[in-house]
Design an enzyme around this catalytic site. Structure first.
Site, PDB file in Angstrom:
ATOM      1  N   LYS A 141       0.832  -1.202   0.000  1.00  0.00           N
ATOM      2  CA  LYS A 141       0.000   0.000   0.000  1.00  0.00           C
ATOM      3  C   LYS A 141       0.865   1.250   0.000  1.00  0.00           C
ATOM      4  O   LYS A 141       0.609   2.213  -0.733  1.00  0.00           O
ATOM      5  CB  LYS A 141      -0.915   0.016   1.220  1.00  0.00           C
ATOM      6  CG  LYS A 141      -1.735   1.303   1.363  1.00  0.00           C
ATOM      7  CD  LYS A 141      -2.167   1.556   2.784  1.00  0.00           C
ATOM      8  CE  LYS A 141      -1.018   2.012   3.656  1.00  0.00           C
ATOM      9  NZ  LYS A 141      -1.433   2.409   5.019  1.00  0.00           N
ATOM     10  N   ARG A 145       2.289   6.056  -2.927  1.00  0.00           N
ATOM     11  CA  ARG A 145       3.344   7.012  -3.278  1.00  0.00           C
ATOM     12  C   ARG A 145       3.559   7.031  -4.794  1.00  0.00           C
ATOM     13  O   ARG A 145       3.737   8.098  -5.398  1.00  0.00           O
ATOM     14  CB  ARG A 145       4.650   6.651  -2.560  1.00  0.00           C
ATOM     15  CG  ARG A 145       4.677   7.055  -1.091  1.00  0.00           C
ATOM     16  CD  ARG A 145       5.828   6.379  -0.356  1.00  0.00           C
ATOM     17  NE  ARG A 145       5.981   6.864   1.016  1.00  0.00           N
ATOM     18  CZ  ARG A 145       5.206   6.484   2.029  1.00  0.00           C
ATOM     19  NH1 ARG A 145       4.226   5.622   1.827  1.00  0.00           N
ATOM     20  NH2 ARG A 145       5.407   6.969   3.249  1.00  0.00           N
ATOM     21  N   GLY A 205      -4.596   7.182   6.017  1.00  0.00           N
ATOM     22  CA  GLY A 205      -3.651   8.241   6.372  1.00  0.00           C
ATOM     23  C   GLY A 205      -2.903   8.774   5.175  1.00  0.00           C
ATOM     24  O   GLY A 205      -2.669   9.985   5.064  1.00  0.00           O
ATOM     25  N   ARG A 219      -7.951  11.973  13.456  1.00  0.00           N
ATOM     26  CA  ARG A 219      -6.539  11.669  13.214  1.00  0.00           C
ATOM     27  C   ARG A 219      -5.746  12.953  12.960  1.00  0.00           C
ATOM     28  O   ARG A 219      -6.253  13.909  12.363  1.00  0.00           O
ATOM     29  CB  ARG A 219      -6.401  10.700  12.041  1.00  0.00           C
ATOM     30  CG  ARG A 219      -7.089   9.376  12.320  1.00  0.00           C
ATOM     31  CD  ARG A 219      -6.825   8.366  11.238  1.00  0.00           C
ATOM     32  NE  ARG A 219      -5.423   7.944  11.212  1.00  0.00           N
ATOM     33  CZ  ARG A 219      -4.921   7.092  10.328  1.00  0.00           C
ATOM     34  NH1 ARG A 219      -5.715   6.573   9.394  1.00  0.00           N
ATOM     35  NH2 ARG A 219      -3.646   6.747  10.365  1.00  0.00           N
ATOM     36  N   GLU A 263       3.886  -0.172  12.689  1.00  0.00           N
ATOM     37  CA  GLU A 263       2.745  -0.871  12.109  1.00  0.00           C
ATOM     38  C   GLU A 263       2.799  -2.379  12.360  1.00  0.00           C
ATOM     39  O   GLU A 263       1.792  -3.079  12.214  1.00  0.00           O
ATOM     40  CB  GLU A 263       2.672  -0.608  10.604  1.00  0.00           C
ATOM     41  CG  GLU A 263       3.835  -1.163   9.810  1.00  0.00           C
ATOM     42  CD  GLU A 263       3.884  -0.603   8.397  1.00  0.00           C
ATOM     43  OE1 GLU A 263       3.988  -1.405   7.464  1.00  0.00           O
ATOM     44  OE2 GLU A 263       3.797   0.629   8.230  1.00  0.00           O
ATOM     45  N   ARG A 301      -4.309   1.901  18.964  1.00  0.00           N
ATOM     46  CA  ARG A 301      -3.929   0.494  18.877  1.00  0.00           C
ATOM     47  C   ARG A 301      -3.423  -0.065  20.205  1.00  0.00           C
ATOM     48  O   ARG A 301      -3.595  -1.261  20.476  1.00  0.00           O
ATOM     49  CB  ARG A 301      -2.882   0.292  17.776  1.00  0.00           C
ATOM     50  CG  ARG A 301      -3.488   0.347  16.385  1.00  0.00           C
ATOM     51  CD  ARG A 301      -2.465   0.163  15.290  1.00  0.00           C
ATOM     52  NE  ARG A 301      -3.130   0.019  13.990  1.00  0.00           N
ATOM     53  CZ  ARG A 301      -2.518   0.131  12.822  1.00  0.00           C
ATOM     54  NH1 ARG A 301      -1.226   0.391  12.769  1.00  0.00           N
ATOM     55  NH2 ARG A 301      -3.194  -0.032  11.695  1.00  0.00           N
ATOM     56  N   ARG A 316      -5.214  -4.123  10.998  1.00  0.00           N
ATOM     57  CA  ARG A 316      -4.157  -4.862  11.699  1.00  0.00           C
ATOM     58  C   ARG A 316      -4.662  -5.475  13.009  1.00  0.00           C
ATOM     59  O   ARG A 316      -4.099  -6.466  13.481  1.00  0.00           O
ATOM     60  CB  ARG A 316      -2.938  -3.979  11.915  1.00  0.00           C
ATOM     61  CG  ARG A 316      -2.357  -3.475  10.596  1.00  0.00           C
ATOM     62  CD  ARG A 316      -0.900  -3.144  10.654  1.00  0.00           C
ATOM     63  NE  ARG A 316      -0.489  -2.440   9.439  1.00  0.00           N
ATOM     64  CZ  ARG A 316      -0.174  -3.027   8.290  1.00  0.00           C
ATOM     65  NH1 ARG A 316      -0.233  -4.345   8.191  1.00  0.00           N
ATOM     66  NH2 ARG A 316       0.187  -2.299   7.242  1.00  0.00           N
TER      67      ARG A 316
END
Length: 459
Positions: free
Chosen positions: A30, A35, A109, A137, A331, A362, A403
């Protein structure tokens, strides 16, 4: 995106009946896909993004760029480079960016942070909106930095979404200070569009510890591959400073690597069951944070080898606790926490206070959900302390966080009766995860039919 069968609200996580032996082909990264899309959209000529990740986050990025005028044609083609990178490819055709339009960032994000700088180059207003969690966020540092560089942004003083970038067709650029201690994406956001700013940009991070540095290195390397001049003057004594010179970006033929962070649950399956999982096309050199899994999971009891077939990871069935600083690879924390909950000794995960501001908090979520299954997790100032306990079944909530869902599935390999709430949230970055997971347990993740573990309770 392709239609997938509806998933139950509570997905029974399969219990591993034996050792896992499978080859798992992991979809594209991702981070690289999004990018690459931004750089291709800002280039002076058309380019290709090959083997892109097709997921909610990447589709949101592609749709947002299309809304601003960029052409993105999704095709299946062979590689002109002769490197075997055929298959799905997106041809990106740059165009004059324009508004008015509205961009849906979802809870991505990369979309909510990378595209406001792009929008300053548009002729017209670009409104950004998204999921309710996206309003919470951090985005204020990007907004204030863009204002310093000459942008006009209407956010009603929130420093957060929803907001509107009043595009003027160009941005002056220059020098800006930013506190990126909450997210390295703040820095990447400014760097990616900087070649198109009149003066380029000099970004100076002035806050605390900068997390996820591999992602910034990824941004710098991809910019350079697209023809940008990027100076990172650490050798001269300056730290956390990046300079991008204005200039045209080249239309490139970019091949997206497999998402190494998304390989984590499958490698964890080998570690937990004492089996072997092979991930094809694992790069020998990469800026992806997920490459750290080779070291971390080896310290926790496995072994790995890079071969012509890919990364071959083997577990012994014994899992050791670990004391590890994850500040650069935050992550990976949910998956490591899940494995640590099944270990033979205590683990301490450090350097990840910024995870409280991700898709969900998280650290709080992992603590609550693992403890809800009988585990013993305590939050620290910057991470988690995990003391292994005998766990039991129950509902593992995901908080719309991909996740968290895969972490719950990892625990479910060894704990009977775990049910994952909203496993469909994995589509954010790993489409078809439930099928990939059950195929892996059947030893048929690559369609080879090699016998392996079978899916147990609730498969």
């Amino acid at each position: 995106m392709t239609e997938t069968p509806a998933l139950p609200a509570l997905w029974p996580a399969p219990l591993a009946d034996g050792t896992v032996h499978a080859t798992v082909t992991v979809p594209g990264s991702k981070s690289v896909t999004n990018r690459a899309l931004v750089l291709a959209a800002l280039a002076a000529e058309p380019g290709w993004v090959r083997r892109p990740l097709r997921s909610r986050d990447s589709q949101l990025m592609a749709d947002a760029l299309r809304a601003m005028g960029v052409g993105i044609e999704e095709t299946v083609s062979s590689s002109s480079a002769g490197d075997g990178a055929g298959g799905e490819a997106w041809r990106v055709i740059p165009a004059a960016l324009h508004g008015p339009t509205t961009v849906d960032v979802g809870n991505a994000g990369t979309v909510m942070r990378f595209l406001p700088p792009v929008a300053t180059l548009a002729d017209g207003d670009i409104r950004f909106d998204g999921d309710p969690r996206s309003y919470e966020r951090p985005l204020g540092q990007v907004i204030s930095a863009l204002r310093t560089l000459g942008a006009r942004i209407d956010d009603d003083g929130r420093g957060a979404l929803p907001m509107t970038v009043l595009g003027g067709g160009a941005l002056e650029g220059g020098t800006v200070e930013i506190d990126a201690s909450n997210s390295s994406q703040f820095v990447s956001a400014l760097l990616l569009s900087a070649p198109r700013f009149n003066q380029g940009v000099e970004v100076r991070h002035v806050g605390g510890n900068l997390p996820s540095m591999p992602h910034i290195r990824m941004t710098v390397e991809m910019l350079r591959a697209a023809g940008a001049q990027v100076d990172t003057p650490e050798a001269g004594g300056e730290k956390d400073v990046w300079r991008v010179t204005p200039g045209a970006l080249l239309g490139r033929d970019m091949v997206v690597e497999p998402d190494l962070s998304n390989a984590q649950p499958f490698l964890a399956a080998a570690l937990i069951t004492g089996g072997t999982v092979t991930v094809p096309d694992w790069p020998r050199r990469t800026t992806q944070p997920g490459d750290a899994l080779r070291r971390i999971f080896t310290e926790m009891g496995g072994s790995c080898e890079l071969t012509d077939a890919g990364l071959v990871f083997t577990g012994t069935g014994k899992i050791h606790g670990i004391d590890v600083d994850l500040s650069e690879v935050g992550e990976l924390t949910p998956g490591i926490a899940a494995v640590a909950a099944l270990a033979d000794s205590e683990s301490v995960l450090r350097g990840v206070a910024h995870l409280r501001l991700h898709e969900t908090d998280r650290l709080a979520a992992l603590t609550k959900e693992i403890n809800g299954l009988g585990g013993d997790v305590t939050e620290t100032a910057d991470g988690l302390r995990i003391r292994p306990r005998r766990m039991h079944g129950g509902v593992f909530h995901t908080y719309d966080d991909h996740r968290m869902a895969t972490a719950g599935a990892v625990i479910g390999l060894a704990v009977e009766g775990v049910q994952i709430e909203n496993v469909a949230t994995t589509a954010k970055t790993l489409p078809d995860f439930p099928k990939m997971w059950t195929d892996m347990l059947a030893g048929d993740a690559d369609g080879s039919g090699v016998p392996g573990a079978s899916a147990g309770a609730g498969a």
